[in-house]
Scaffold this motif. Structure first.
Motif, mmCIF file in Angstrom:
data_model
loop_
_atom_site.group_PDB
_atom_site.id
_atom_site.type_symbol
_atom_site.label_atom_id
_atom_site.label_comp_id
_atom_site.label_asym_id
_atom_site.label_seq_id
_atom_site.Cartn_x
_atom_site.Cartn_y
_atom_site.Cartn_z
ATOM 1 N N SER A 18 -23.775 -98.224 27.239
ATOM 2 C CA SER A 18 -23.242 -99.227 28.135
ATOM 3 C C SER A 18 -23.196 -100.640 27.441
ATOM 4 C CB SER A 18 -23.809 -99.354 29.423
ATOM 5 O OG SER A 18 -23.861 -97.913 30.017
ATOM 6 N N ALA A 19 -24.467 -101.026 26.858
ATOM 7 C CA ALA A 19 -24.264 -102.312 26.241
ATOM 8 C C ALA A 19 -23.355 -102.336 25.172
ATOM 9 C CB ALA A 19 -26.077 -102.556 25.833
ATOM 10 N N LEU A 20 -23.469 -101.417 24.352
ATOM 11 C CA LEU A 20 -22.594 -101.308 23.144
ATOM 12 C C LEU A 20 -21.147 -101.515 23.682
ATOM 13 C CD1 LEU A 20 -22.415 -101.071 20.124
ATOM 14 C CD2 LEU A 20 -22.256 -98.493 20.609
ATOM 15 N N VAL A 21 -20.703 -100.899 24.619
ATOM 16 C CA VAL A 21 -19.309 -101.006 25.081
ATOM 17 C C VAL A 21 -18.803 -102.353 25.535
ATOM 18 C CG1 VAL A 21 -17.647 -100.287 27.091
ATOM 19 C CG2 VAL A 21 -19.415 -98.513 25.994
ATOM 20 N N LEU A 22 -19.871 -103.006 26.026
ATOM 21 C CA LEU A 22 -19.453 -104.638 26.381
ATOM 22 C C LEU A 22 -19.654 -105.476 25.286
ATOM 23 C CD1 LEU A 22 -21.562 -104.164 29.897
ATOM 24 C CD2 LEU A 22 -18.919 -104.225 29.561
ATOM 25 N N LEU A 23 -20.222 -104.998 24.286
ATOM 26 C CA LEU A 23 -20.653 -106.146 23.321
ATOM 27 C C LEU A 23 -19.383 -106.559 22.815
ATOM 28 C CD1 LEU A 23 -22.915 -107.081 21.451
ATOM 29 C CD2 LEU A 23 -22.360 -105.354 19.540
ATOM 30 N N PRO A 24 -18.044 -106.600 22.537
ATOM 31 C CA PRO A 24 -16.965 -107.404 22.073
ATOM 32 C C PRO A 24 -16.856 -108.378 23.165
ATOM 33 C CG PRO A 24 -16.502 -104.870 22.016
ATOM 34 C CD PRO A 24 -17.912 -104.883 22.684
ATOM 35 N N VAL A 25 -16.663 -108.119 24.455
ATOM 36 C CA VAL A 25 -16.564 -109.143 25.513
ATOM 37 C C VAL A 25 -17.572 -110.117 25.301
ATOM 38 C CG1 VAL A 25 -16.559 -109.604 27.956
ATOM 39 C CG2 VAL A 25 -15.797 -107.306 27.059
ATOM 40 N N ALA A 26 -18.725 -109.823 25.298
ATOM 41 C CA ALA A 26 -20.055 -110.735 25.028
ATOM 42 C C ALA A 26 -19.657 -111.811 23.697
ATOM 43 C CB ALA A 26 -21.394 -109.800 24.627
ATOM 44 N N LEU A 27 -19.331 -111.175 22.645
ATOM 45 C CA LEU A 27 -19.043 -112.041 21.482
ATOM 46 C C LEU A 27 -18.171 -113.125 21.732
ATOM 47 C CD1 LEU A 27 -19.650 -109.318 18.477
ATOM 48 C CD2 LEU A 27 -21.258 -110.910 19.950
ATOM 49 N N VAL A 28 -16.885 -112.211 22.211
ATOM 50 C CA VAL A 28 -15.626 -113.459 22.558
ATOM 51 C C VAL A 28 -16.079 -114.496 23.356
ATOM 52 C CG1 VAL A 28 -13.382 -113.388 23.383
ATOM 53 C CG2 VAL A 28 -14.024 -111.737 21.625
ATOM 54 N N SER A 29 -16.833 -114.219 24.563
ATOM 55 C CA SER A 29 -17.075 -115.085 25.380
ATOM 56 C C SER A 29 -18.098 -116.017 25.012
ATOM 57 C CB SER A 29 -17.468 -114.359 26.751
ATOM 58 O OG SER A 29 -18.530 -113.558 26.523
ATOM 59 N N THR A 30 -18.918 -115.729 24.281
ATOM 60 C CA THR A 30 -19.716 -116.794 23.663
ATOM 61 C C THR A 30 -19.295 -117.853 22.827
ATOM 62 O OG1 THR A 30 -21.873 -115.086 23.730
ATOM 63 C CG2 THR A 30 -21.966 -116.922 22.209
ATOM 64 N N PHE A 31 -18.222 -117.379 21.869
ATOM 65 C CA PHE A 31 -17.552 -118.438 21.227
ATOM 66 C C PHE A 31 -16.764 -119.338 21.899
ATOM 67 C CE2 PHE A 31 -18.755 -115.687 17.408
ATOM 68 C CZ PHE A 31 -19.400 -116.891 16.731
ATOM 69 N N VAL A 32 -16.157 -118.666 23.114
ATOM 70 C CA VAL A 32 -15.329 -119.559 24.007
ATOM 71 C C VAL A 32 -16.146 -120.668 24.793
ATOM 72 C CG1 VAL A 32 -13.985 -119.693 26.189
ATOM 73 C CG2 VAL A 32 -13.561 -117.733 24.144
ATOM 74 N N GLY A 33 -17.383 -120.149 25.037
ATOM 75 C CA GLY A 33 -17.941 -120.985 25.934
ATOM 76 C C GLY A 33 -18.524 -122.392 24.645
ATOM 77 N N ALA A 34 -18.948 -121.983 23.667
ATOM 78 C CA ALA A 34 -19.567 -122.884 22.570
ATOM 79 C C ALA A 34 -18.223 -123.895 22.167
ATOM 80 C CB ALA A 34 -19.872 -122.180 21.393
ATOM 81 N N ALA A 35 -16.959 -123.312 22.175
ATOM 82 C CA ALA A 35 -15.879 -124.096 21.602
ATOM 83 C C ALA A 35 -15.574 -125.274 22.918
ATOM 84 C CB ALA A 35 -14.786 -123.256 21.585
ATOM 85 N N ILE A 36 -15.843 -124.862 24.129
ATOM 86 C CA ILE A 36 -15.547 -125.874 25.249
ATOM 87 C C ILE A 36 -16.590 -126.826 25.299
ATOM 88 C CG2 ILE A 36 -15.368 -126.019 27.683
ATOM 89 C CD1 ILE A 36 -14.216 -123.126 27.781
ATOM 90 N N VAL A 37 -17.840 -126.313 25.289
ATOM 91 C CA VAL A 37 -19.028 -127.368 25.474
ATOM 92 C C VAL A 37 -18.802 -128.463 24.293
ATOM 93 C CG1 VAL A 37 -21.485 -127.889 25.566
ATOM 94 C CG2 VAL A 37 -20.506 -125.956 26.780
ATOM 95 N N LYS A 38 -18.521 -128.011 22.973
ATOM 96 C CA LYS A 38 -18.495 -128.915 22.058
ATOM 97 C C LYS A 38 -17.539 -130.130 22.145
ATOM 98 C CE LYS A 38 -20.850 -126.091 18.422
ATOM 99 N NZ LYS A 38 -20.913 -125.463 17.376
ATOM 100 N N ARG A 39 -16.650 -129.835 22.898
ATOM 101 C CA ARG A 39 -15.621 -130.717 23.304
ATOM 102 C C ARG A 39 -15.693 -131.570 24.549
ATOM 103 N NH1 ARG A 39 -14.007 -126.782 20.038
ATOM 104 N NH2 ARG A 39 -12.342 -127.272 18.670
ATOM 105 N N MET A 40 -16.865 -131.445 25.149
ATOM 106 C CA MET A 40 -17.206 -132.078 26.467
ATOM 107 C C MET A 40 -18.046 -133.408 26.351
ATOM 108 S SD MET A 40 -18.212 -129.194 29.360
ATOM 109 C CE MET A 40 -16.911 -128.610 30.451
ATOM 110 N N ARG A 41 -17.849 -134.299 27.059
ATOM 111 C CA ARG A 41 -18.396 -135.606 27.234
ATOM 112 C C ARG A 41 -19.591 -135.468 28.068
ATOM 113 N NH1 ARG A 41 -13.511 -137.412 27.887
ATOM 114 N NH2 ARG A 41 -13.854 -138.122 30.143
ATOM 115 N N ALA A 42 -20.736 -136.030 27.964
ATOM 116 C CA ALA A 42 -21.796 -135.955 28.884
ATOM 117 C C ALA A 42 -21.536 -136.128 30.309
ATOM 118 C CB ALA A 42 -22.996 -136.930 28.381
ATOM 119 N N GLU A 43 -20.759 -137.154 30.603
ATOM 120 C CA GLU A 43 -20.277 -137.445 32.037
ATOM 121 C C GLU A 43 -19.572 -136.545 32.636
ATOM 122 O OE1 GLU A 43 -17.489 -140.185 29.299
ATOM 123 O OE2 GLU A 43 -19.694 -139.252 29.490
ATOM 124 N N VAL A 44 -19.037 -135.374 31.783
ATOM 125 C CA VAL A 44 -18.414 -134.129 32.637
ATOM 126 C C VAL A 44 -19.267 -133.161 32.548
ATOM 127 C CG1 VAL A 44 -16.450 -132.521 32.207
ATOM 128 C CG2 VAL A 44 -16.128 -134.868 31.629
#
Length: 264
Positions: A209-235
């Motif tokens: 089950s974990a293996l089936v969900l692995l692609p979703v995990a990898l894509v969403s991790t990079f999406v989150g990192a890309a968003i945060v790196k462009r955020m200001r502290a006040e946001v």
């Protein structure tokens, strides 16, 4: 091979809940709100026992940790890690020892109360102030909340709020905060493998089950990192506080409801 027979995903609703849970955890691992990770086990608990859900998620979390460590390499607070990680190990040991006598509803209630008190403390402290003032570092508090983070992470992958209770008032740069959090939970999750395996929580179905969900995990991790790196502290910080508050109320409600129903 019939993946439906090998995994827990025997119907579309179960699969969709799994995808949603892992996607939210991936955004969290990428840095977009640690509170999101709290929702994963409760979501999967609609269709499977909570400990089974936690065992399914742990291999996925480990894969996310590897990607997050790469995405946030070079960003960390050494002192914070040295203060909290040894305490987290103690919390894991306590969690492994108490897992047979600690109800899932009690853990939800505990995590929710800690998170809500955290948000209330921040809200009250911010009244009348024009800007956030970094809190002083405190070794005792770091030990207390590090232990609590290890415990709640073991029983429900819900170590985010206790970690944030101590770390967020320090007002670290968002990149340093996120990178430190990534390292902290990567170490915690790696250590959790030993007691989870000893308790027999890993099965062929959970691993497939974990293996089936692995692609979703990898894509969403990079999406989150890309968003945060462009955020200001006040946001970044108001968004984090808001998400923690929402999840805290949900966990308190679920915990109290479950305990009242169980005791009826």
């Amino acid at each position: 091979m019939d993946l439906a027979a090998l995994t827990y995903f025997n119907d579309l609703p179960t699969l969709m809940l799994g995808v949603l849970a892992v996607f939210l955890v991936g955004l969290s691992k990428g840095g977009l709100g640690g509170a999101m990770a709290l929702i994963a086990v409760p979501l999967l608990a609609f269709v499977m026992p909570p400990m089974q859900a936690a065992a399914l998620l742990l291999p996925v979390l480990l894969a996310m940790d590897a990607m997050s460590l790469w995405a946030w390499r070079g960003y960390y607070d050494k002192q914070l890690l040295l203060q909290m990680l040894p305490a987290a190990v103690l919390g894991i040991v306590i969690g492994a020892s108490a897992v047979s006598i600690t109800s899932d509803d009690f853990v939800r209630l505990l995590v929710g109360l800690v998170a809500l008190l955290f948000v209330l403390r921040v809200a009250i402290g911010a009244r009348g102030k024009t800007g956030g003032v970094p809190a002083r570092r405190n070794g005792l508090l770091a030990t207390i909340f590090g232990t609590l983070a290890g415990f709640t992470s073991f029983v429900a992958h819900a170590g985010g709020p206790p970690f944030q209770v101590y770390a967020m008032p320090l007002r670290l740069d968002p990149k340093i905060f996120t990178g430190t959090s990534v390292i902290f939970f990567a170490v915690v999750n790696a250590i959790k493998v030993i007691p989870y395996a000893a308790l027999g929580e890993f099965t062929a179905q959970s691993l497939w089950s974990a293996l089936v969900l692995l692609p979703v995990a990898l894509v969403s991790t990079f999406v989150g990192a890309a968003i945060v790196k462009r955020m200001r502290a006040e946001v970044f910080y108001p968004l984090m506080y808001g998400m923690v508050a929402i999840v805290a109320c949900k966990l308190i409600y679920d915990g109290l409801s479950g305990m009242m129903t169980g005791g009826a």
